[in-house]
Design an enzyme around this catalytic site. Structure first.
Site, PDB file in Angstrom:
ATOM      1  N   ASP A 198       1.051  -1.019   0.000  1.00 10.54           N
ATOM      2  CA  ASP A 198      -0.130   0.350  -0.245  1.00 10.54           C
ATOM      3  C   ASP A 198       0.400   1.342  -0.234  1.00 10.54           C
ATOM      4  O   ASP A 198       1.922   1.019   0.467  1.00 10.54           O
ATOM      5  CB  ASP A 198      -0.884   0.421   1.289  1.00 10.54           C
ATOM      6  CG  ASP A 198      -0.023   0.039   2.489  1.00 10.54           C
ATOM      7  OD1 ASP A 198       0.029   1.171   3.172  1.00 10.54           O
ATOM      8  OD2 ASP A 198       0.437  -1.274   3.525  1.00 10.54           O
ATOM      9  N   ASP A 210      -8.840   3.525   6.310  1.00 11.59           N
ATOM     10  CA  ASP A 210      -8.000   3.061   7.857  1.00 11.59           C
ATOM     11  C   ASP A 210      -8.472   3.635   8.797  1.00 11.59           C
ATOM     12  O   ASP A 210      -8.365   5.085   9.054  1.00 11.59           O
ATOM     13  CB  ASP A 210      -6.872   4.235   6.950  1.00 11.59           C
ATOM     14  CG  ASP A 210      -5.606   4.107   7.625  1.00 11.59           C
ATOM     15  OD1 ASP A 210      -5.879   3.861   8.926  1.00 11.59           O
ATOM     16  OD2 ASP A 210      -4.618   4.181   6.951  1.00 11.59           O
ATOM     17  N   GLU A 216      -6.708   4.697  12.449  1.00 13.36           N
ATOM     18  CA  GLU A 216      -5.911   4.022  13.413  1.00 13.36           C
ATOM     19  C   GLU A 216      -5.407   4.779  14.579  1.00 13.36           C
ATOM     20  O   GLU A 216      -6.513   5.849  14.666  1.00 13.36           O
ATOM     21  CB  GLU A 216      -4.600   3.338  12.304  1.00 13.36           C
ATOM     22  CG  GLU A 216      -4.236   5.198  11.576  1.00 13.36           C
ATOM     23  CD  GLU A 216      -2.473   4.994  11.051  1.00 13.36           C
ATOM     24  OE1 GLU A 216      -1.662   5.335  11.087  1.00 13.36           O
ATOM     25  OE2 GLU A 216      -3.425   4.620   9.594  1.00 13.36           O
TER      26      GLU A 216
END
Length: 261
Positions: free
Chosen positions: A59, A148, A150
């Protein structure tokens, strides 16, 4: 020190509904399976040796700049996730070139959105994502969109100031909006630590959303609650390929089936 939105945070990072695969056994395995936060960085290590049941990938984001796609392909990468957006205002200036470059070399590619639950609502961020790269087409070359999730790289609160139930609602709204707009539920990238801390170990996404787990070690380890297997595993932030190093948990035919949807 807060990181610029123009690069992917690298602190405590980074399953799946694979529809209509060849057998119910394969489907069940892949269904049961996002990325990890970087404030409490995953254990560093190397991934497992390549095998017929997993496909190497990577990625990338603006941080990687111009990617050597030919070199990555020659070294074995067959899929990639590319950062497209963050929040409701940021669009990666390298996304169009990177996304097209991956396609031109023959990779199966997908787009991901870096979640900012502290800045705006989930539906607004999902719309921004889909409008600027996060759409999906059934061409057999496009992975489901990815979210995503996080540790907050911009402040001390890993969970962006949201309680666990509120965070689950935010993720659900983002997922539902993306699915309504694209026809695909997004993959969720996270770590077991972040998922436990910020969602309270919610189990409601395992049957609908592919898991992209991040753990920098020799195995994916204990997965976030709700998934019994992962779809993608980010195991290192550098290595053979540009950007982060990943495995798809299945064969190349299964990867193509996931892309086909």
């Amino acid at each position: 020190m807060p990181l610029s939105p123009f690069r992917r945070p690298r602190r405590a990072l980074h399953t799946a509904l694979l529809t209509t695969l060849a057998t119910a056994t394969v489907t069940a395995t892949l269904l049961a399976s996002p990325s990890a936060a970087h404030a409490a960085a995953p254990d560093h290590g190397t991934g497992p040796a390549a095998g017929a049941d997993q496909v190497p990938g990577m990625d990338v984001s603006r941080y990687q700049g111009t990617v050597d796609w030919q070199g990555a392909w020659a070294n074995g990468a067959r899929w990639v996730y590319v950062k497209a957006t963050e929040g409701t205002t940021f669009q990666s200036p390298t996304f169009p070139e990177q996304f097209q470059g991956a396609y031109d070399i023959g990779m199966i590619r997908g787009a991901y959105h870096f979640a900012r639950p502290d800045t705006s609502g989930a539906a607004e961020q999902a719309a921004h994502f889909v409008d600027h790269g996060g759409n999906w087409t059934a061409d057999g070359r496009t992975l489901p969109p990815a979210l995503d999730l996080e540790h907050n790289p911009y402040g001390p609160d890993a969970c962006y100031g949201r309680g666990q139930a509120d965070m689950v609602s935010w993720i659900r709204e983002f997922s539902d909006t993306v699915k309504d707009r694209t026809g695909r539920a997004p993959a969720l990238y996270t770590t077991s630590d972040w998922w436990t801390r910020c969602t309270g170990g919610d189990t409601s996404f395992g049957a609908t959303n592919p898991l992209w787990v991040a753990r920098y070690a020799a195995s994916p380890g204990t997965l976030p609650a709700g998934w019994s297997a992962h779809t993608f595993w980010q195991y290192a932030d550098s290595g053979t390929f540009p950007g982060d190093q990943n495995w798809f948990n299945g064969s190349y035919d299964e990867l193509k089936a996931l892309a086909q949807g």
